[in-house]
Design a protein around this motif. Structure first.
Motif, PDB file in Angstrom:
ATOM      1  N   MET A 205     -31.821  11.110 -42.163  1.00  0.00           N
ATOM      2  CA  MET A 205     -32.026  10.645 -40.798  1.00  0.00           C
ATOM      3  C   MET A 205     -30.988   9.566 -40.493  1.00  0.00           C
ATOM      4  O   MET A 205     -30.777   8.652 -41.267  1.00  0.00           O
ATOM      5  CB  MET A 205     -33.440  10.079 -40.653  1.00  0.00           C
ATOM      6  CG  MET A 205     -33.705   9.481 -39.296  1.00  0.00           C
ATOM      7  SD  MET A 205     -35.373   8.823 -39.079  1.00  0.00           S
ATOM      8  CE  MET A 205     -36.329  10.297 -39.264  1.00  0.00           C
TER       9      MET A 205
ATOM     10  N   PRO B   8     -32.595  13.215 -36.735  1.00  0.00           N
ATOM     11  CA  PRO B   8     -33.026  13.730 -38.035  1.00  0.00           C
ATOM     12  C   PRO B   8     -32.025  14.724 -38.612  1.00  0.00           C
ATOM     13  O   PRO B   8     -31.217  15.305 -37.885  1.00  0.00           O
ATOM     14  CB  PRO B   8     -34.345  14.424 -37.702  1.00  0.00           C
ATOM     15  CG  PRO B   8     -34.196  14.850 -36.283  1.00  0.00           C
ATOM     16  CD  PRO B   8     -33.362  13.785 -35.635  1.00  0.00           C
TER      17      PRO B   8
ATOM     18  N   GLU C   3     -37.572  16.640 -41.065  1.00  0.00           N
ATOM     19  CA  GLU C   3     -38.568  15.588 -41.193  1.00  0.00           C
ATOM     20  C   GLU C   3     -38.485  14.785 -39.902  1.00  0.00           C
ATOM     21  O   GLU C   3     -37.480  14.134 -39.647  1.00  0.00           O
ATOM     22  CB  GLU C   3     -38.211  14.724 -42.406  1.00  0.00           C
ATOM     23  CG  GLU C   3     -39.199  13.648 -42.737  1.00  0.00           C
ATOM     24  CD  GLU C   3     -38.783  12.894 -43.988  1.00  0.00           C
ATOM     25  OE1 GLU C   3     -39.373  13.145 -45.056  1.00  0.00           O
ATOM     26  OE2 GLU C   3     -37.864  12.062 -43.874  1.00  0.00           O
ATOM     27  N   SER C   4     -39.535  14.833 -39.083  1.00  0.00           N
ATOM     28  CA  SER C   4     -39.479  14.156 -37.782  1.00  0.00           C
ATOM     29  C   SER C   4     -39.804  12.671 -37.891  1.00  0.00           C
ATOM     30  O   SER C   4     -39.403  11.901 -37.031  1.00  0.00           O
ATOM     31  CB  SER C   4     -40.408  14.828 -36.773  1.00  0.00           C
ATOM     32  OG  SER C   4     -41.751  14.767 -37.205  1.00  0.00           O
ATOM     33  N   TYR C   5     -40.531  12.274 -38.942  1.00  0.00           N
ATOM     34  CA  TYR C   5     -40.827  10.855 -39.119  1.00  0.00           C
ATOM     35  C   TYR C   5     -41.157  10.591 -40.575  1.00  0.00           C
ATOM     36  O   TYR C   5     -41.888  11.346 -41.207  1.00  0.00           O
ATOM     37  CB  TYR C   5     -42.009  10.421 -38.244  1.00  0.00           C
ATOM     38  CG  TYR C   5     -42.332   8.947 -38.374  1.00  0.00           C
ATOM     39  CD1 TYR C   5     -41.498   7.991 -37.823  1.00  0.00           C
ATOM     40  CD2 TYR C   5     -43.445   8.516 -39.078  1.00  0.00           C
ATOM     41  CE1 TYR C   5     -41.779   6.636 -37.950  1.00  0.00           C
ATOM     42  CE2 TYR C   5     -43.747   7.160 -39.208  1.00  0.00           C
ATOM     43  CZ  TYR C   5     -42.898   6.228 -38.647  1.00  0.00           C
ATOM     44  OH  TYR C   5     -43.167   4.898 -38.772  1.00  0.00           O
TER      45      TYR C   5
END
Length: 182
Positions: A1, A16, A28-30
């Motif tokens: 990221m 990302p 992976e968004s977060y």
């Protein structure tokens, strides 16, 4: 990221890593650990919201006041928007600064909007599904807002004025000088 600072203190654009192949993509968004390490911010998200808007819908500029202020991590799941944050923290060295960025399901960018900032967006695609994580619960009595076309900010919303769809509530929002103590 990858995380980039913006002109507003504590406001970041997140990009990302996207792994694509013939099956589609994965990202992976977060990741809380990475986010905290790269930004220094430590939000604890307690509420997720989602909206669907037609082309031209402008939502904003909204904020929550006092103990109900919210930091938000926003992204577009489908479509494209122009996303806008305005620093309304009187003691901030970036008070009154505006950040705009294009968020879309194609670029998968996100924006972290810290507490003490007004936020809004306009839908540029036929529809847009907008998602945001909040670090505080919504409180109706703590709602605040600033009129979207306040000349203090001179925001270019990209679309023509006649193409904007704005709620009566948002049209009636006050100017920056009336909404935020200076």
């Amino acid at each position: 990221m990858e995380i980039r600072k913006t002109e507003i203190e504590g406001c970041f654009i997140l990009e990302p890593r996207v792994f694509e192949d013939k099956r589609g993509y994965f990202m992976e968004s977060y990741n809380q650990e990475k986010f905290e390490r790269l930004t220094g911010a430590k939000p604890f998200f307690v509420q997720d919201n989602e909206s669907l808007s037609l082309k031209g819908v402008l939502r904003g500029l909204h904020f929550q006041k006092g103990e109900h202020a919210q930091a938000k991590l926003v992204r577009v799941l489908d479509g494209e928007v122009l996303d806008v944050a305005v620093d309304i923290r009187p003691n901030s060295k970036t008070f009154g600064k505006v950040v705009t960025t294009l968020l879309s399901s194609n670029n998968k960018k996100q924006m972290f909007v810290p507490r003490g900032c007004a936020h809004g967006f306009v839908t540029l695609s036929d529809t847009a599904k907008f998602s945001y994580k909040c670090d505080n619960f919504y409180n109706a009595e703590s709602e605040g807002g600033i009129i979207y076309n306040d000349p203090a900010f001179n925001i270019d919303w990209i679309l023509n004025q006649e193409d904007l769809i704005i709620s009566e509530k948002d049209i009636a929002l006050p100017a920056f000088k009336e909404a935020v103590p200076h």
